[in-house]
Design an enzyme around this catalytic site. Sequence first.
Site, PDB file in Angstrom:
ATOM      1  N   LYS A 254      -1.359   7.305 -80.379  1.00  8.76           N
ATOM      2  CA  LYS A 254      -2.588   7.121 -79.615  1.00  8.76           C
ATOM      3  C   LYS A 254      -2.622   5.699 -79.076  1.00  8.76           C
ATOM      4  O   LYS A 254      -2.360   4.738 -79.804  1.00  8.76           O
ATOM      5  CB  LYS A 254      -3.804   7.368 -80.505  1.00  8.76           C
TER       6      LYS A 254
ATOM      7  N   ASP B   3      -1.993   8.095 -85.203  1.00 14.80           N
ATOM      8  CA  ASP B   3      -3.360   8.094 -84.716  1.00 14.80           C
ATOM      9  C   ASP B   3      -4.067   6.840 -85.219  1.00 14.80           C
ATOM     10  O   ASP B   3      -5.269   6.828 -85.470  1.00 14.80           O
ATOM     11  CB  ASP B   3      -4.094   9.356 -85.192  1.00 14.80           C
TER      12      ASP B   3
ATOM     13  N   GLY C 228      -6.836  13.952 -92.385  1.00 13.13           N
ATOM     14  CA  GLY C 228      -5.751  14.875 -92.699  1.00 13.13           C
ATOM     15  C   GLY C 228      -5.521  15.985 -91.694  1.00 13.13           C
ATOM     16  O   GLY C 228      -4.663  16.837 -91.898  1.00 13.13           O
TER      17      GLY C 228
ATOM     18  N   ASP D  15      -2.764   0.070 -96.374  1.00 16.79           N
ATOM     19  CA  ASP D  15      -2.829  -0.514 -95.041  1.00 16.79           C
ATOM     20  C   ASP D  15      -1.408  -0.552 -94.488  1.00 16.79           C
ATOM     21  O   ASP D  15      -0.542  -1.252 -95.021  1.00 16.79           O
ATOM     22  CB  ASP D  15      -3.417  -1.922 -95.130  1.00 16.79           C
TER      23      ASP D  15
ATOM     24  N   ASP E 103      -2.910   5.858 -94.778  1.00 13.99           N
ATOM     25  CA  ASP E 103      -4.175   5.443 -94.198  1.00 13.99           C
ATOM     26  C   ASP E 103      -4.911   4.548 -95.186  1.00 13.99           C
ATOM     27  O   ASP E 103      -4.718   4.660 -96.396  1.00 13.99           O
ATOM     28  CB  ASP E 103      -5.052   6.653 -93.852  1.00 13.99           C
TER      29      ASP E 103
ATOM     30  N   TRP F 166      -4.126  15.987 -88.659  1.00 11.81           N
ATOM     31  CA  TRP F 166      -2.789  16.023 -88.055  1.00 11.81           C
ATOM     32  C   TRP F 166      -1.748  16.484 -89.072  1.00 11.81           C
ATOM     33  O   TRP F 166      -0.801  17.198 -88.725  1.00 11.81           O
ATOM     34  CB  TRP F 166      -2.437  14.646 -87.494  1.00 11.81           C
TER      35      TRP F 166
END
Length: 246
Positions: free
Chosen positions: A199, A159, A101, A135, A119, A103
């Site tokens: 990322k 991320d 959490g 997912d 997530d 970000w």
Amino acid sequence: MSKDDDNGEGEPERRRRRSGPVTAGGDARSAKQFRTRVKTARGRKYSSKLWLERQLNDPYVARAKQDGYRSRAAYKLIELDDKFGLIKPGMRVADLGSAPGGWTQVALKRGAAHVAGIDLLEVEPITGAIQLELDFTEEGAEDTLKDALGGPADLVISDLAPWTTGHKSTDHLRIVALVEAAAYFALDVLKPGGGFVAKVFQGGATGELLDLLKTRFEKVRHYKPPASRSESAETFLIATGFRPEA
């Protein structure tokens, strides 16, 4: 697929500001003298010992605790935002791979009006955000996230990182697939002028994907923020000025 607090940098068993470089202070001799060392306990792998020792001596870890962020990864987004001006007041933000959490916290503290995160891992509630334990790559997950956003996004931050197998070719394919999934989601939900941050790892974004992004965004670049550990293969893809298809 999940975001850890520093993918590729976290504890092997789990896998899972002011901005500007944070330094421990003092010269190399002092840093060595005051470095915390961890003894190898029975049942603890040497790799776990090294991870714990690194965490104890990481100034970003200490700063995250002081500033109330859930992970040191928060400073990566802070540094990216300071450099590229990504987060604006009133924004609607999608946070892909949001656990734990950090970000989401940064986006809200920097003015975002609403954040919807997703997530595989559970995320403790954060005021002003919706967190989905799903997912992202499963069928229907993107639509559920769109509903949670409540409208077109101003910014998509990712991320995401795969569960690694140790098989280089397999892990590479998983990394590429996640970057592509995040990018196509951004192309689908962003408002005109919106931004996308993801990322990536060495070889994590194909030339074909980069060419596509360059046609749909005014600027596409890569940047490794100071908070990203030097030994990590990660870097960040920043795309700004989204242009919808005519």
